[in-house]
Design a protein around this motif. Structure first.
Motif, PDB file in Angstrom:
ATOM      1  N   ARG A 184     -10.364 -41.633   9.003  1.00 46.25           N
ATOM      2  CA  ARG A 184     -10.382 -42.821   9.854  1.00 46.25           C
ATOM      3  C   ARG A 184     -10.566 -42.412  11.306  1.00 46.25           C
ATOM      4  NH1 ARG A 184      -5.750 -46.915   7.368  1.00 46.25           N
ATOM      5  NH2 ARG A 184      -6.654 -47.044   5.264  1.00 46.25           N
ATOM      6  N   GLU A 185     -11.452 -43.121  11.970  1.00 43.04           N
ATOM      7  CA  GLU A 185     -11.749 -42.901  13.380  1.00 43.04           C
ATOM      8  C   GLU A 185     -11.552 -44.244  14.080  1.00 43.04           C
ATOM      9  OE1 GLU A 185     -15.225 -40.285  15.120  1.00 43.04           O
ATOM     10  OE2 GLU A 185     -15.931 -42.320  14.758  1.00 43.04           O
ATOM     11  N   LYS A 186     -10.347 -44.421  14.658  1.00 42.30           N
ATOM     12  CA  LYS A 186      -9.934 -45.717  15.194  1.00 42.30           C
ATOM     13  C   LYS A 186      -9.951 -46.731  14.048  1.00 42.30           C
ATOM     14  CE  LYS A 186     -11.363 -44.668  19.910  1.00 42.30           C
ATOM     15  NZ  LYS A 186     -12.185 -45.059  21.081  1.00 42.30           N
ATOM     16  N   ASN A 187     -10.771 -47.780  14.144  1.00 36.57           N
ATOM     17  CA  ASN A 187     -10.798 -48.806  13.098  1.00 36.57           C
ATOM     18  C   ASN A 187     -11.966 -48.634  12.141  1.00 36.57           C
ATOM     19  OD1 ASN A 187      -8.498 -50.167  14.109  1.00 36.57           O
ATOM     20  ND2 ASN A 187      -9.762 -51.193  15.657  1.00 36.57           N
ATOM     21  N   ASN A 188     -12.574 -47.468  12.159  1.00 33.40           N
ATOM     22  CA  ASN A 188     -13.742 -47.211  11.324  1.00 33.40           C
ATOM     23  C   ASN A 188     -13.443 -46.088  10.338  1.00 33.40           C
ATOM     24  OD1 ASN A 188     -16.425 -47.492  10.446  1.00 33.40           O
ATOM     25  ND2 ASN A 188     -17.085 -45.812  11.779  1.00 33.40           N
ATOM     26  N   GLU A 189     -14.084 -46.145   9.186  1.00 35.29           N
ATOM     27  CA  GLU A 189     -13.965 -45.062   8.214  1.00 35.29           C
ATOM     28  C   GLU A 189     -15.210 -44.183   8.306  1.00 35.29           C
ATOM     29  OE1 GLU A 189     -12.109 -44.784   3.873  1.00 35.29           O
ATOM     30  OE2 GLU A 189     -13.921 -46.008   3.915  1.00 35.29           O
ATOM     31  N   VAL A 190     -14.989 -42.885   8.410  1.00 40.05           N
ATOM     32  CA  VAL A 190     -16.083 -41.928   8.495  1.00 40.05           C
ATOM     33  C   VAL A 190     -15.938 -40.938   7.338  1.00 40.05           C
ATOM     34  CG1 VAL A 190     -16.232 -42.197  10.991  1.00 40.05           C
ATOM     35  CG2 VAL A 190     -14.808 -40.376  10.040  1.00 40.05           C
ATOM     36  N   PHE A 191     -17.005 -40.190   7.082  1.00 44.16           N
ATOM     37  CA  PHE A 191     -17.017 -39.300   5.926  1.00 44.16           C
ATOM     38  C   PHE A 191     -17.561 -37.929   6.294  1.00 44.16           C
ATOM     39  CE2 PHE A 191     -17.030 -43.507   4.180  1.00 44.16           C
ATOM     40  CZ  PHE A 191     -16.272 -43.417   3.021  1.00 44.16           C
ATOM     41  N   ALA A 192     -16.936 -36.905   5.725  1.00 42.69           N
ATOM     42  CA  ALA A 192     -17.490 -35.559   5.723  1.00 42.69           C
ATOM     43  C   ALA A 192     -17.912 -35.255   4.289  1.00 42.69           C
ATOM     44  CB  ALA A 192     -16.476 -34.534   6.211  1.00 42.69           C
ATOM     45  N   VAL A 193     -19.174 -34.900   4.109  1.00 40.24           N
ATOM     46  CA  VAL A 193     -19.720 -34.621   2.782  1.00 40.24           C
ATOM     47  C   VAL A 193     -20.056 -33.135   2.714  1.00 40.24           C
ATOM     48  CG1 VAL A 193     -21.544 -35.154   1.137  1.00 40.24           C
ATOM     49  CG2 VAL A 193     -20.635 -36.958   2.617  1.00 40.24           C
ATOM     50  N   GLY A 194     -19.352 -32.418   1.862  1.00 36.07           N
ATOM     51  CA  GLY A 194     -19.598 -30.995   1.678  1.00 36.07           C
ATOM     52  C   GLY A 194     -20.633 -30.765   0.600  1.00 36.07           C
ATOM     53  N   THR A 195     -21.633 -29.950   0.897  1.00 35.83           N
ATOM     54  CA  THR A 195     -22.705 -29.667  -0.059  1.00 35.83           C
ATOM     55  C   THR A 195     -22.913 -28.158  -0.158  1.00 35.83           C
ATOM     56  OG1 THR A 195     -24.604 -29.554   1.448  1.00 35.83           O
ATOM     57  CG2 THR A 195     -23.819 -31.749   0.862  1.00 35.83           C
ATOM     58  N   ASP A 196     -23.801 -27.761  -1.048  1.00 33.85           N
ATOM     59  CA  ASP A 196     -24.153 -26.346  -1.155  1.00 33.85           C
ATOM     60  C   ASP A 196     -24.893 -25.843   0.080  1.00 33.85           C
ATOM     61  OD1 ASP A 196     -22.976 -26.146  -3.588  1.00 33.85           O
ATOM     62  OD2 ASP A 196     -24.767 -25.570  -4.694  1.00 33.85           O
ATOM     63  N   GLY A 197     -25.347 -26.753   0.930  1.00 36.36           N
ATOM     64  CA  GLY A 197     -26.094 -26.358   2.121  1.00 36.36           C
ATOM     65  C   GLY A 197     -25.434 -26.767   3.415  1.00 36.36           C
ATOM     66  N   GLY A 198     -24.129 -27.012   3.404  1.00 35.64           N
ATOM     67  CA  GLY A 198     -23.440 -27.332   4.641  1.00 35.64           C
ATOM     68  C   GLY A 198     -22.654 -28.629   4.568  1.00 35.64           C
ATOM     69  N   ILE A 199     -22.149 -29.061   5.729  1.00 35.75           N
ATOM     70  CA  ILE A 199     -21.311 -30.251   5.837  1.00 35.75           C
ATOM     71  C   ILE A 199     -22.074 -31.328   6.607  1.00 35.75           C
ATOM     72  CG2 ILE A 199     -19.112 -31.178   6.658  1.00 35.75           C
ATOM     73  CD1 ILE A 199     -18.067 -28.268   6.619  1.00 35.75           C
ATOM     74  N   PHE A 200     -22.069 -32.543   6.061  1.00 32.21           N
ATOM     75  CA  PHE A 200     -22.797 -33.651   6.658  1.00 32.21           C
ATOM     76  C   PHE A 200     -21.812 -34.772   6.990  1.00 32.21           C
ATOM     77  CE2 PHE A 200     -25.730 -31.085   4.405  1.00 32.21           C
ATOM     78  CZ  PHE A 200     -26.921 -31.157   5.119  1.00 32.21           C
ATOM     79  N   PHE A 201     -21.990 -35.376   8.155  1.00 33.07           N
ATOM     80  CA  PHE A 201     -21.048 -36.354   8.684  1.00 33.07           C
ATOM     81  C   PHE A 201     -21.710 -37.720   8.754  1.00 33.07           C
ATOM     82  CE2 PHE A 201     -19.086 -38.525  12.360  1.00 33.07           C
ATOM     83  CZ  PHE A 201     -17.768 -38.530  11.931  1.00 33.07           C
ATOM     84  N   SER A 202     -20.958 -38.767   8.331  1.00 37.29           N
ATOM     85  CA  SER A 202     -21.493 -40.126   8.366  1.00 37.29           C
ATOM     86  C   SER A 202     -20.460 -41.083   8.935  1.00 37.29           C
ATOM     87  CB  SER A 202     -21.887 -40.588   6.957  1.00 37.29           C
ATOM     88  OG  SER A 202     -22.300 -41.939   6.967  1.00 37.29           O
ATOM     89  N   ARG A 203     -20.916 -41.956   9.843  1.00 35.88           N
ATOM     90  CA  ARG A 203     -20.045 -42.977  10.422  1.00 35.88           C
ATOM     91  C   ARG A 203     -20.328 -44.374   9.870  1.00 35.88           C
ATOM     92  NH1 ARG A 203     -20.136 -39.993  15.598  1.00 35.88           N
ATOM     93  NH2 ARG A 203     -17.970 -39.582  16.192  1.00 35.88           N
ATOM     94  N   ASP A 204     -21.273 -44.519   8.951  1.00 38.73           N
ATOM     95  CA  ASP A 204     -21.682 -45.843   8.503  1.00 38.73           C
ATOM     96  C   ASP A 204     -21.744 -45.941   6.975  1.00 38.73           C
ATOM     97  OD1 ASP A 204     -23.861 -44.233   8.107  1.00 38.73           O
ATOM     98  OD2 ASP A 204     -25.190 -45.296   9.486  1.00 38.73           O
ATOM     99  N   SER A 205     -20.671 -45.495   6.329  1.00 34.58           N
ATOM    100  CA  SER A 205     -20.552 -45.610   4.867  1.00 34.58           C
ATOM    101  C   SER A 205     -21.713 -44.960   4.128  1.00 34.58           C
ATOM    102  CB  SER A 205     -20.438 -47.083   4.450  1.00 34.58           C
ATOM    103  OG  SER A 205     -19.281 -47.665   4.992  1.00 34.58           O
TER     104      SER A 205
END
Length: 333
Positions: free
Chosen positions: A274-295
């Motif tokens: 959670r980032e303030k009132n928003n839900e964010v995601f860290a996605v771990g893959t075989d090629g690194g970590i990817f970040f998303s702020r919009d579901s």
């Protein structure tokens, strides 16, 4: 989220296999990094310069391994679900649950279920940012874990008739003011997701999916009880409660040519924050970590620069000059 630069390895001198990694705050205000995986666990109080092995895992280190570890929300209590050997006349594997209430220094066995052989039919869950309740499923029974580590039966779960036989199950959910929405993934020849909006009594659906990469590749939203996320080769999401249609959030071959903005193949973990009132995601893959702020609509590659990790699948030494070694690594962007 920081600029994600100046990455450095925290365990160059020690290989650590892990499916659980958390930072926990100590009473003195300092932070402890704890990891659990394979047959044991380690913690570090100096950003990985020194690692200390957790105590209490003697039995599981003889034979066994971990399925999952969780941090009880709102506390520093850690639970670990695993499998070890019963050396009595039964002479078979036995599922076990351990807990630590001293910030991961020592673990104590709190549950040892001789009625089970397959620990993959058991799972444990506590929602991040939730009430602090811990839930345990054992085949068709769902329990609450009390503060004194006693399993209290919540419900016998009712499933559609097509789900009598399964080899593995994984539990997640979203707490609301009216209780909790549970989601259970069961698999045998195929993987199916079932949902309950009556606190775990009746499950409906049976959404067929393409499987998951591991137990960290399946999660529900911490804010919205209609959102589920799964990962295998590709990343998938469903935004309608009980929906039978998952939407592909990433396709593995789209990564090539756009590795700054689209996830790599093989989804190892989907972690909501959670980032303030928003839900964010860290996605771990075989090629690194990817970040998303919009579901999981758009992404940013956090490991595009200076993350010098690689998975080596083969090596070859030049026959006439053994000072020259070739290594074949999976693409890392």
């Amino acid at each position: 989220v920081p600029n994600a630069i100046n990455w450095r390895c925290l365990n160059d001198n020690q290989k650590i296999q892990t499916n659980f990694m958390r930072l926990i705050k100590l009473p003195n205000g300092k932070m402890r990094l704890i990891v659990i995986g394979d047959k044991t666990g380690f913690y570090s109080d100096d950003d990985g310069f020194n690692w200390v092995e957790c105590k209490g895992f003697d039995d599981i280190k003889k034979w066994g391994g971990w399925k999952r570890a969780i941090l009880k929300e709102g506390s520093n209590v850690i639970y670990a679900l695993g499998n070890e050997w019963d050396y009595s006349k039964r002479w078979t594997s036995i599922p076990v649950i351990y807990s630590s209430k001293d910030f991961g220094v020592t673990f104590k066995k709190i549950d040892s279920d001789t009625s089970f052989k397959n620990y993959n039919q058991i799972d444990i869950f506590s929602q991040k940012y939730g009430s602090g309740k811990v839930y345990v499923v054992k085949k068709d029974l769902i329990y609450d874990l009390s503060p004194n580590d006693t399993l209290i039966l919540r419900n016998k779960m009712n499933f559609p008739k097509d789900n009598n036989i399964f080899s593995d199950q994984f539990l997640t959910g979203t707490e609301t003011s009216n209780g909790i929405h549970f989601y259970i993934l069961r698999k045998l020849d195929s993987s199916r997701i079932y949902s309950s909006n009556d606190n775990g009594k009746n499950f409906e659906g049976g959404t067929a999916i393409l499987g998951i990469y591991n137990n960290n590749s399946y999660t529900a939203s911490t804010m919205y009880p209609n959102q589920i996320f799964t990962g295998a080769v590709d990343l998938w999401k469903s935004f309608v409660y009980g929906d039978t249609n998952f939407v592909r959030a990433s396709k593995w071959d789209s990564y090539y040519g756009n590795n700054a903005e689209l996830p790599h193949a093989d989804i190892q973990a989907i972690i909501p924050f959670r980032e303030k009132n928003n839900e964010v995601f860290a996605v771990g893959t075989d090629g690194g970590i990817f970040f998303s702020r919009d579901s999981l609509k758009t992404f940013r590659n956090l490991t595009l620069f200076q993350m010098n990790n690689a998975q080596y699948y083969s090596v070859y030494t030049l026959p006439y000059n053994n000072d020259i070694i070739y290594a074949g690594a999976q693409d890392q962007g």
